[in-house]
Design a protein around this motif. Structure first.
Motif, PDB file in Angstrom:
ATOM      1  N   LEU A 240       0.830  -1.209   0.000  1.00 48.28           N
ATOM      2  CA  LEU A 240       0.000   0.000   0.000  1.00 48.28           C
ATOM      3  C   LEU A 240       0.865   1.260   0.000  1.00 48.28           C
ATOM      4  O   LEU A 240       0.545   2.234  -0.685  1.00 48.28           O
ATOM      5  CB  LEU A 240      -0.947  -0.005   1.197  1.00 48.28           C
ATOM      6  N   ALA A 241       1.963   1.233   0.753  1.00 41.18           N
ATOM      7  CA  ALA A 241       2.877   2.373   0.769  1.00 41.18           C
ATOM      8  C   ALA A 241       3.510   2.571  -0.609  1.00 41.18           C
ATOM      9  O   ALA A 241       3.639   3.708  -1.095  1.00 41.18           O
ATOM     10  CB  ALA A 241       3.951   2.173   1.834  1.00 41.18           C
ATOM     11  N   LEU A 242       3.877   1.475  -1.265  1.00 34.06           N
ATOM     12  CA  LEU A 242       4.441   1.569  -2.614  1.00 34.06           C
ATOM     13  C   LEU A 242       3.411   2.092  -3.608  1.00 34.06           C
ATOM     14  O   LEU A 242       3.747   2.887  -4.496  1.00 34.06           O
ATOM     15  CB  LEU A 242       4.953   0.201  -3.069  1.00 34.06           C
ATOM     16  N   GLU A 243       2.162   1.672  -3.473  1.00 28.15           N
ATOM     17  CA  GLU A 243       1.117   2.168  -4.375  1.00 28.15           C
ATOM     18  C   GLU A 243       0.883   3.663  -4.188  1.00 28.15           C
ATOM     19  O   GLU A 243       0.651   4.383  -5.158  1.00 28.15           O
ATOM     20  CB  GLU A 243      -0.177   1.385  -4.178  1.00 28.15           C
ATOM     21  N   ALA A 244       0.933   4.121  -2.954  1.00 31.34           N
ATOM     22  CA  ALA A 244       0.787   5.564  -2.699  1.00 31.34           C
ATOM     23  C   ALA A 244       1.944   6.327  -3.354  1.00 31.34           C
ATOM     24  O   ALA A 244       1.737   7.389  -3.957  1.00 31.34           O
ATOM     25  CB  ALA A 244       0.738   5.834  -1.200  1.00 31.34           C
ATOM     26  N   HIS A 245       3.137   5.771  -3.247  1.00 31.25           N
ATOM     27  CA  HIS A 245       4.310   6.393  -3.868  1.00 31.25           C
ATOM     28  C   HIS A 245       4.163   6.388  -5.397  1.00 31.25           C
ATOM     29  O   HIS A 245       4.464   7.386  -6.060  1.00 31.25           O
ATOM     30  CB  HIS A 245       5.580   5.655  -3.430  1.00 31.25           C
ATOM     31  N   GLU A 246       3.681   5.282  -5.951  1.00 30.77           N
ATOM     32  CA  GLU A 246       3.466   5.171  -7.392  1.00 30.77           C
ATOM     33  C   GLU A 246       2.443   6.211  -7.865  1.00 30.77           C
ATOM     34  O   GLU A 246       2.627   6.850  -8.901  1.00 30.77           O
ATOM     35  CB  GLU A 246       2.988   3.767  -7.733  1.00 30.77           C
TER      36      GLU A 246
END
Length: 146
Positions: free
Chosen positions: A116-122
């Motif tokens: 989820l953190a990576l998706e927010a960054h993406e």
């Protein structure tokens, strides 16, 4: 919720979506037709299964397990059909139950938080790319007369 309660065996039921059926409190939907078969969804569509769980924790676990399996294309070998591929409800249920039994639930949910953190960054990077494209167009338009 205690770790022992979270680790106990959970049950989930999977059935074909019926718009006339009353929605249950802890359910989500799984796309069953097309190349994205197996993709979990928060809202129903005509070509989906309904996954009903016993608790919000179980719903989160199965939703994100389904998401991971879909992202990893784990459902692809189970697709049938030559024009519009689809997954059988029995295969979908078998895959989810098998994987749920093999996954360390607490470790899996920790991994979900990282994803989820990576998706927010993406999402942030995509917004930046859109702004950069807009800036390029604005710079070019300064020199073009219409």
């Amino acid at each position: 919720m205690s770790e022992a309660n979270f680790l106990k065996a959970h049950t989930m039921t999977l059935h074909s979506y019926n718009p006339e059926r009353t929605a249950q409190p802890f359910e989500f939907y799984i796309l069953c037709k097309g190349n994205n078969s197996g993709r979990p969804m928060a809202t129903a569509c005509p070509n989906c299964f309904t996954c009903v769980c016993d608790s919000p924790e179980e719903k989160d676990f199965y939703f994100w397990l389904c998401f991971g399996l879909w992202k990893a294309k784990h459902f692809h070998p189970y697709l049938f059909g030559s024009v519009i591929p689809y997954i059988r409800i029995s295969d979908c249920k078998k895959i989810l139950q098998l994987q749920a039994g093999m996954v360390d639930r607490l470790a899996w949910m920790a991994t979900v938080q990282k994803v989820l953190a990576l998706e927010a960054h993406e999402k942030n990077i995509r917004q930046q790319l859109q702004l950069l494209n807009s800036m390029k167009v604005a710079i070019i338009r300064q020199h073009i007369r219409q």
